[in-house]
Design a protein around this motif. Structure first.
Motif, PDB file in Angstrom:
ATOM      1  N   THR A  49       0.848  -1.595  -0.224  1.00  0.00           N
ATOM      2  CA  THR A  49      -0.255  -0.014   0.016  1.00  0.00           C
ATOM      3  C   THR A  49       0.643   0.895   0.109  1.00  0.00           C
ATOM      4  O   THR A  49       0.543   1.945  -0.602  1.00  0.00           O
ATOM      5  CB  THR A  49      -0.917  -0.007   1.434  1.00  0.00           C
ATOM      6  N   THR A  50       1.834   1.869   0.372  1.00  0.00           N
ATOM      7  CA  THR A  50       2.465   2.575   1.040  1.00  0.00           C
ATOM      8  C   THR A  50       3.159   2.729  -0.756  1.00  0.00           C
ATOM      9  O   THR A  50       3.309   4.101  -1.561  1.00  0.00           O
ATOM     10  CB  THR A  50       4.237   2.220   1.839  1.00  0.00           C
ATOM     11  N   ASP A  64       0.274  12.562  -1.974  1.00  0.00           N
ATOM     12  CA  ASP A  64       0.765  10.877  -1.242  1.00  0.00           C
ATOM     13  C   ASP A  64       0.228  11.723   0.077  1.00  0.00           C
ATOM     14  O   ASP A  64       1.056  12.418   1.118  1.00  0.00           O
ATOM     15  CB  ASP A  64       1.629  10.949  -1.599  1.00  0.00           C
ATOM     16  N   THR A  66       0.383   9.504   2.845  1.00  0.00           N
ATOM     17  CA  THR A  66       1.077   8.858   4.057  1.00  0.00           C
ATOM     18  C   THR A  66      -0.165   8.020   4.590  1.00  0.00           C
ATOM     19  O   THR A  66      -1.887   8.297   4.743  1.00  0.00           O
ATOM     20  CB  THR A  66       2.174   9.468   4.689  1.00  0.00           C
ATOM     21  N   GLU A  67       0.367   7.444   5.925  1.00  0.00           N
ATOM     22  CA  GLU A  67      -0.542   7.023   6.575  1.00  0.00           C
ATOM     23  C   GLU A  67      -1.441   7.808   7.929  1.00  0.00           C
ATOM     24  O   GLU A  67      -0.647   8.808   8.182  1.00  0.00           O
ATOM     25  CB  GLU A  67      -0.873   5.867   7.613  1.00  0.00           C
ATOM     26  N   GLN A 111      -3.529   6.093   2.979  1.00  0.00           N
ATOM     27  CA  GLN A 111      -3.169   4.974   1.912  1.00  0.00           C
ATOM     28  C   GLN A 111      -2.681   4.405   3.557  1.00  0.00           C
ATOM     29  O   GLN A 111      -2.290   2.711   3.649  1.00  0.00           O
ATOM     30  CB  GLN A 111      -1.579   4.560   1.768  1.00  0.00           C
ATOM     31  N   THR A 112      -4.054   4.246   4.771  1.00  0.00           N
ATOM     32  CA  THR A 112      -4.410   3.785   5.864  1.00  0.00           C
ATOM     33  C   THR A 112      -4.232   2.461   5.915  1.00  0.00           C
ATOM     34  O   THR A 112      -5.698   2.034   5.745  1.00  0.00           O
ATOM     35  CB  THR A 112      -5.294   4.592   7.065  1.00  0.00           C
TER      36      THR A 112
END
Length: 274
Positions: A49-50, A64, A66-67, A111-112
């Motif tokens: 996913t990352t 992005d 990120t999480e 993207q969590t």
């Protein structure tokens, strides 16, 4: 939604990651605001996913996120709510992050991995959003999770969202299976995690594209079509995918560990063709 001290820390950590990554890229477009076509990348932890979020986030017009730590912290409580109630809470969190990082004018890529458990609500929060589910061979995921030790019985501490590591049952374990989960082997718990995340993501069908981790370098045409973008730039960023860990379970898992994985996740592995 009130913001406490721990939430402020979570927002600050996420904002710092995004700002460091984005710097002044796309800045004029970022400042316009009004972009509603977010992208949610979901999948089991250690499933790519990352990488995929970074590849899409590198395309002009995307960012992005990120999480998103405050979202990750909130998800265990959101899973018990109807989508109609969870959706505005998800939107509030993400709009705060987008505002703090000056990316409301571009397509945020969230993207969590835990978003898989509230994906229907997330898509309800953003009716023009799209989701991509990355599926990786669960046996390779188990190898990676064992390496990280997040579900290991002797692991203490917690992640950036203050969710604890170790053998304690997570929110995605059914109440009647909590004792079984906590007494299981590390490999079985890792397989349980993979099965839970993948099953949750696959429960959503609207605006969702499923791709395979093992073929990410070849998926640019399908992903581009799903997101409504030209494939050339995405193909360039996805071409960096080279994973020599595909099939690592054959050398890294013992017969006992592999038996535990197949007992917990065998039917889903078979359904997916692994």
């Amino acid at each position: 939604m009130a913001v406490g001290r721990s939430s402020l820390t979570a927002y600050a950590a996420t904002a710092r990651r995004v700002l460091v990554r984005e710097r002044a890229r796309n800045l004029p477009q970022r400042l316009r605001g009004g972009e509603e076509r977010l992208v949610f990348i979901v999948g089991s932890p250690r499933s790519g996913t990352t990488f995929l979020a970074g590849a899409i986030g590198a395309v002009p017009g995307f960012a992005d996120l990120t999480e998103v730590t405050p979202l990750k912290a909130a998800i265990p409580s959101l899973t018990g709510l109807p989508d109609a109630d969870a959706a505005p809470r998800i939107r509030t969190i993400l709009e705060r992050v987008r505002g703090l990082t000056l990316v409301r004018g571009v397509r945020g890529v969230e993207q969590t991995p835990e978003t898989a458990f509230v994906l229907g609500a997330a898509l309800r929060a953003y009716p023009h959003a799209r989701a991509v589910h990355v599926v990786r061979d669960g046996r390779d995921v188990v190898c990676s999770l064992l390496e990280r030790g997040w579900l290991s019985a002797d692991r203490g501490g917690g992640d950036d969202a203050r969710l604890p590591y170790g053998a304690d049952a997570r929110f995605w374990v059914r109440p009647d299976e909590r004792a079984e989960f906590e007494c299981a082997s590390d490999a079985a718990r890792a397989a349980w995690a993979w099965r839970s995340y993948v099953t949750a993501a696959r429960a959503t069908h609207d605006r969702l594209l499923e791709v395979r981790y093992e073929r990410l370098a070849e998926e640019a045409p399908r992903i581009s079509h799903h997101l409504g973008v030209e494939p050339a730039t995405l193909a360039a960023t996805l071409s960096r995918f080279h994973d020599r860990s595909i099939g690592r379970f054959e050398r890294d898992l013992s017969p006992e560990q592999l038996a535990d994985v197949e007992r917990v996740a065998g039917p889903l592995l078979g359904e997916l063709g692994y």
